[in-house]
Design an enzyme around this catalytic site. Structure first.
Site, short mmCIF file in Angstrom:
data_model
loop_
_atom_site.label_atom_id
_atom_site.label_comp_id
_atom_site.label_asym_id
_atom_site.label_seq_id
_atom_site.Cartn_x
_atom_site.Cartn_y
_atom_site.Cartn_z
N ASP A 66 -8.58 -3.38 6.73
CA ASP A 66 -8.58 -3.58 5.29
C ASP A 66 -9.91 -4.18 4.84
O ASP A 66 -10.71 -4.63 5.65
CB ASP A 66 -7.33 -4.34 4.81
CG ASP A 66 -7.25 -5.73 5.34
OD1 ASP A 66 -8.21 -6.48 5.14
OD2 ASP A 66 -6.21 -6.09 5.94
N1 URA Z 1 -3.85 -6.19 10.13
C1 URA Z 1 -4.26 -6.53 8.88
O1 URA Z 1 -3.61 -7.30 8.21
N2 URA Z 1 -5.41 -6.01 8.42
C2 URA Z 1 -6.17 -5.16 9.14
O2 URA Z 1 -7.21 -4.70 8.67
C3 URA Z 1 -5.73 -4.81 10.43
C4 URA Z 1 -4.56 -5.35 10.90
#
Ligand code: URA
Length: 236
Positions: A111
């Site tokens: 993310d």
């Molecule tokens: N878990 C998350 O919360 N964000 C990520 O980008 C990957 C795993």
């Protein structure tokens, strides 16, 4: 990784599929003398050659289809092809790679606010294999928490019973390693949406920083934030 036998290809086709230029522009570039094959200048765009024999502007061509890229993603960039979503991880790659066919996509996503190890490829089969829930490739995250751990998190994550908000199936067992009361590593084998953040949210905590350090045996090594490198076939 793709392992098909190399074959000769038309020069204009090679340049276009690797994103150097459109088909018509490729023909012009070739006609202008920018391409050599085994050291000889070739100006005919329908000339066929093996990829490794060709130099463009004196340099070897970018890798053929089957490319796998390991990137150290900085915070603030998005794993999307949509320019409207902000700065994209693809902006860190050479610009012509955006025009490759087949196109390069991330293998899973991190993310926007998460940093660390990200893989990208133009190999659809590999992408499927590494993102399919059937193949439980372990991924290791380093997380900073807003509040001190309460003590039973490792047990709950390992139990395979944790339900995330809005989901009907429990998370697979995950391994929590405590560094101190607000710093942990968490190894998960799934790739649910915002999974690590939501796992901690399910236990009343909040992740304030998240970084992926490993996918399987792969690590970032010496790669600095924003850098990338092409993986060798035997690294996967
Ligand atoms: N878990 C998350 O919360 N964000 C990520 O980008 C990957 C795993």
């Amino acid at each position: 990784m793709k392992n098909s036998k190399p074959s000769k290809q038309r020069l204009d086709q090679l340049l276009t599929s690797l994103g150097y230029a459109s088909r018509s522009e490729s023909k012009k570039l070739i006609a202008s003398g920018l391409v050599t094959v085994e050291g000889k200048q070739i100006t005919k765009s329908d000339f066929k050659a093996f990829h490794h024999e060709v130099l463009f502007d004196g340099k070897p061509l970018d890798p053929l289809q089957g490319i796998v890229i390991l990137m150290n993603k900085p915070k603030g960039l998005v794993c999307s092809h949509d320019d409207g979503e902000g700065q994209l991880v693809y902006d860190l790659l050479p610009s012509r790679w955006r025009n490759r066919d087949p196109k390069i996509s991330t293998i899973g996503r991190l993310d926007k606010e998460t940093s660390g190890l990200l893989l990208l490829t133009d190999d659809g089969q590999l992408l499927h294999r590494l993102t399919s829930p059937k193949y439980h490739v372990p991924k290791l995250y380093e997380a900073t928490l807003d509040r001190p751990l309460r003590g039973n998190e490792a047990e709950i994550f390992a139990s395979g019973t944790l339900l995330l908000n809005g989901e009907k199936t429990a998370c697979l067992p995950a391994k929590l390693t405590i560094i101190d009361e607000t710093h942990v590593t968490l190894e998960i084998t799934e790739g649910r949406y915002h999974q690590v953040r939501r796992m901690f949210a399910a236990l009343g905590n909040h992740v304030t920083a998240l970084h992926r350090s490993h996918i399987g045996n792969l690590t970032l090594g010496d790669l600095k934030e924003g850098e990338h490198r092409i993986l060798a076939v035997d690294e996967l």
